[in-house]
Design an enzyme around this catalytic site. Structure first.
Site, PDB file in Angstrom:
ATOM      1  CB  ILE A 107      11.861  15.597 -48.812  1.00 10.80           C
ATOM      2  CG1 ILE A 107      13.242  16.234 -48.757  1.00 10.80           C
ATOM      3  CG2 ILE A 107      11.806  14.608 -49.979  1.00 10.80           C
ATOM      4  CD1 ILE A 107      13.625  17.031 -49.976  1.00 10.80           C
ATOM      5  CG  HIS A 159       8.998   9.650 -50.800  1.00 12.82           C
ATOM      6  ND1 HIS A 159       8.142  10.316 -49.963  1.00 12.82           N
ATOM      7  CD2 HIS A 159       8.229   8.746 -51.460  1.00 12.82           C
ATOM      8  CE1 HIS A 159       6.916   9.822 -50.111  1.00 12.82           C
ATOM      9  NE2 HIS A 159       6.934   8.884 -51.024  1.00 12.82           N
ATOM     10  CD  GLU A 216     -19.229  15.771 -46.836  1.00 18.19           C
ATOM     11  OE1 GLU A 216     -18.097  16.235 -47.058  1.00 18.19           O
ATOM     12  OE2 GLU A 216     -20.255  16.485 -46.828  1.00 18.19           O
ATOM     13  CG  PHE A 246     -22.465  15.239 -50.046  1.00 19.69           C
ATOM     14  CD1 PHE A 246     -22.015  16.049 -51.084  1.00 19.69           C
ATOM     15  CD2 PHE A 246     -23.588  15.638 -49.351  1.00 19.69           C
ATOM     16  CE1 PHE A 246     -22.682  17.227 -51.410  1.00 19.69           C
ATOM     17  CE2 PHE A 246     -24.261  16.810 -49.670  1.00 19.69           C
ATOM     18  CZ  PHE A 246     -23.806  17.602 -50.698  1.00 19.69           C
ATOM     19  CG  ASP A 291     -31.227  20.292 -53.290  1.00 16.52           C
ATOM     20  OD1 ASP A 291     -31.888  21.356 -53.289  1.00 16.52           O
ATOM     21  OD2 ASP A 291     -30.765  19.790 -52.256  1.00 16.52           O
TER      22      ASP A 291
END
Lengths: 510, 510
Positions: free
Chosen positions: A30, A104, A254, A280, A312
């Site tokens: 569920i 839930h 990460e 990151f 980069d």
């Protein structure tokens, strides 16, 4: 099981053959939007066997005896982590809600609680009733725990007699204290340096001075150890052939790295560090936030901290990340201006036991600030300090952080040539500065000096607090570019000349 | 393969049986820290078979014929996505770098380039030489492409003749334009409402008015559709039994949801939305950043936007997230104050084709701002506007966003009772406001009115820009708490009384 971090962590646990790790997978079929069939039909057994795990089940997760014996089987497996797949029913016992998403997302409500108690044979009407059997069970558990603790302490005593040095080390590690004189000669590390040095490089050297004295220092990188300069050269690598290594390899994961660092900090005995490029950080925001909330000493080493990383390009160049980090409560964010400020940043990070610290470091080389003519780097401890002032009674304040401090200094000298007295402030840590007494803050940023220019190779958000209504914040409120870093700095106007021009303009406008 | 998002996306692709999807897995056994054995020993075949994928290989990924025939096999499989495991050699052809981490992280250098060219039998010394065979190959491909495009257009013509309505719809969708009068009656939606309404609820109603008119609107939630109110009730659910549904179920996979939304936007023909709680923005920061960088129209619906969500407590209560969102370049962040401002927010989001928009919405109910006595909600289009002013020549400016605007309004009325004239500003979108002409900005925030108080249930970072040196920003610079939301608001000082008191204090201090 759906969130990516579960895969990252499980894959690494399999690689490291963490035989002591046991997952109980509460497989109730569920989710909030309904039956998991709409989003999750994978064969979890196959997936975890693929990770190199020992898979048990599916078992009946509602049957305590079955769960207990599955845990025994899992504990007997020493070479692989174990997954116990427990088929369960959400809202078990509720005649109308069991096995549905409503169990839930919503409270059962008074009527359904009553019906559920009936179905479960729970005779107590009063909420939070603890029946005598349960109370007795927990009291026995407490006694058992107390006995086990005494036994452990006796074993520890025997160990201390046999191996006094290692025992002392263990106790020091577990106390979380730093050993005496751990930082005794750090201040002199870079005295004889005269070549420019990246702060990531300085950080790596500092770590390698500290590491042999600070046994608790353990960490690693998400596959960027060579670039973040975070390898502890006198310590081994952690892996299946050496669980004593201090250098962890997290892989390109990460999010899991952040979570694992939190686990190590909460466990105690370890001062964990986690390293990656600042960009990151976006992959590991949730665990960084939790470290801050849990007030854990985790050290983040975020290098390649701006457009200064160069070629980069925009996907790898942080812009909004400094602002984002500074907005997290209880996270100390330090962006040192050179190698000497990096020493202070490491001291603060290790001495900060109330929360995590993020060190924001450059890829590119930076000139060492000449402490013979500038204020001592110890000012970092207060978050910000006057680095240099060309004469008494400055007309203007120039503020920088990290790789832009030397630009502010150069701007100060350009102004000096024109007879304008400037005060140059290094502001590596907003949080620490804001926590200083008002008197100190006013001594660094006197309220009557309204002409202020700041410079930082990042989003300008938040800088108004320091430059004030009349001041100017030089920064980058767009995405970066791919080019050699000096070209980017010129094109984005991150120059001493612009800073000096803005300062002059401010003074003329008054 | 290590990053969590790869698992999230692959698991969902398996569930949805996306037979057209083909992954080529470049399995070269190398990562930056060295051989992948130190971090990644999983059996990728088992893992992907677990996800319900069709797994091909390992094949020799350096052999074009093998790769080509594997792709043919993959295309023939219609019911499952295909993974082709290609064993490859990184730095192939380099005699001294092939198969090592150095081939990833560093340039080969002049000498090694020369040796590699020799080994590969590449006779051209000049870099970037295009041999005649290659040029010819690409020219043929261009001609083939041109032919195929003509064929497609002929098919499209035939389709248009047979199904003019659907063809028109397709072309409209692909153009990215909004249909005529798509928003004709939105403004009147809440005219007859008098009960408080959460902005998430208002948003859900707006979406359901728009959806039947705007075929391109497709999206879903990371297992929070009922809570984020994002179900398009007149559209079906997307799944293996209905690929025409507009309601996607991403599962508990925010990161993949963000990536998938980007893919849909870049594909075109679709205006994607992605919904979750604001706190879970932390799980999807990387794709949100990419949407902003790629200037894609993706709409994020972030509900449960502050401590106002109540009992779920600090782990679920955003604090720093608004500041973080606002610092992202090219991301439009709107936090509407009530249902009427939410209409404007949706208009802005749909009309913004230069980048993504984040709608920041409440869980808790908010009073509808009475537009009969307040300024029209159209002011949202300018980012900020004077909502109400008790008289001419205000002495103080009160500013709020979202759920705190009605508190600012109440503070304005408290001050009015004391004979203090206040201007109450709603500032739902900093970015749009900052982009207004100076004249407009000064009309909303006159520079000579220095007494200003802002209120927002979030980190105060950035607010100095609007309240100025003398102003006060009421916010939350710590983690939240678990309690009913009114209790939290009181305990955190997010009250009209405090706002009025601060305003009075400011006026007295002058």
């Amino acid at each position: 099981m759906m969130e990516g971090i579960s895969s990252e962590a499980a894959s690494l646990a399999g690689t490291l053959r963490l035989g002591k790790l046991i997952y109980l997978y509460d497989d109730n079929n569920i989710s909030i939007e309904g039956d998991t069939d709409i989003t999750f039909t994978e064969d979890v057994s196959d997936r975890f066997r693929g990770y190199g795990w020992h898979v048990i089940g599916p078992i009946d997760g509602m049957d305590i005896t079955e769960v207990d014996s599955a845990i025994r089987v899992a504990r007997a497996e020493k070479d692989r982590p174990s997954l116990i797949i427990c088929r369960t029913v959400i809202g078990y016992g509720s005649p109308n809600r069991a096995g549905t998403g409503l169990a839930h997302g919503e409270p059962l409500g008074e009527d359904e609680v009553k019906l559920s108690k009936e179905q479960l044979g729970w005779p107590y009407e009063e909420p939070f009733t603890v029946p005598p059997e349960a109370l007795n069970h927990f009291r026995q558990a407490r006694e058992r725990g107390s006995r086990q603790q005494q036994e452990w302490q006796a074993r520890m005593e025997a160990y201390r007699s046999a191996y006094p040095d290692i025992a002392r080390q263990l106790e020091l590690d577990l106390s979380g204290e730093l050993p005496d004189s751990w930082d005794s000669d750090l201040d002199s590390m870079f005295l004889s340096e005269d070549k420019p040095m990246a702060t990531r490089e300085a950080s790596g050297r500092i770590m390698n001075i500290i590491s042999p004295r600070l046994h608790a220092l353990v960490g690693g990188s998400a596959d960027l150890a060579p670039s973040t300069k975070t390898i502890l050269k006198q310590k081994g690598h952690f892996g299946i052939e050496n669980y004593r290594g201090h250098n962890l390899h997290f892989g390109v994961r990460e999010h899991a790295m952040g979570g694992i660092a939190n686990g190590m900090a909460v466990h105690g005995g370890i001062i964990p560090y986690a390293a990656t490029f600042l960009i990151f950080y976006d992959y590991m925001r949730p665990p960084v936030r939790l470290a801050a909330m849990m007030q854990q000493r985790v050290i983040y080493i975020f290098t390649h901290d701006s457009v200064g990383l160069g070629e980069d390009g925009p996907t790898h160049q942080p812009i909004e990340h400094l602002a984002g980090l500074r907005a997290v409560p209880n996270l100390t964010v330090i962006r040192p201006a050179d190698a000497t400020e990096t020493i202070e940043a490491w001291k603060i990070a290790l001495e900060n036991r109330q929360g995590p610290t993020a060190l924001i470091l450059t890829r590119q080389k930076l000139p060492l600030l000449d402490r013979k003519i500038l204020a001592p780097a110890g000012g970092v401890q207060r978050g910000g300090y006057i680095l240099w002032q060309s004469a008494e009674s400055p007309a203007i304040i120039l503020i920088g952080t990290g790789s832009e401090v030397h630009i502010a200094l150069e701007a100060g000298r350009l102004l000096e040539q024109k007879g304008i007295v400037a005060s140059v402030v290094s502001l590596p840590c907003w949080g620490l500065f804001d926590a200083q007494p008002e008197e100190y803050r006013k001594s660094v940023l006197p309220p009557d000096i309204k002409a202020r220019v700041s410079i930082e190779a990042a989003a300008t958000m938040g800088w108004k607090k320091y430059v004030g209504d009349e001041g100017i914040a030089i920064g980058i409120d767009r995405f970066g570019a791919s080019a050699p870093y000096r070209v980017i700095y010129d094109n984005f106007g991150l120059t001493a000349q612009r800073m000096a021009d803005e300062a002059e303009r401010l003074l003329k406008g008054r």
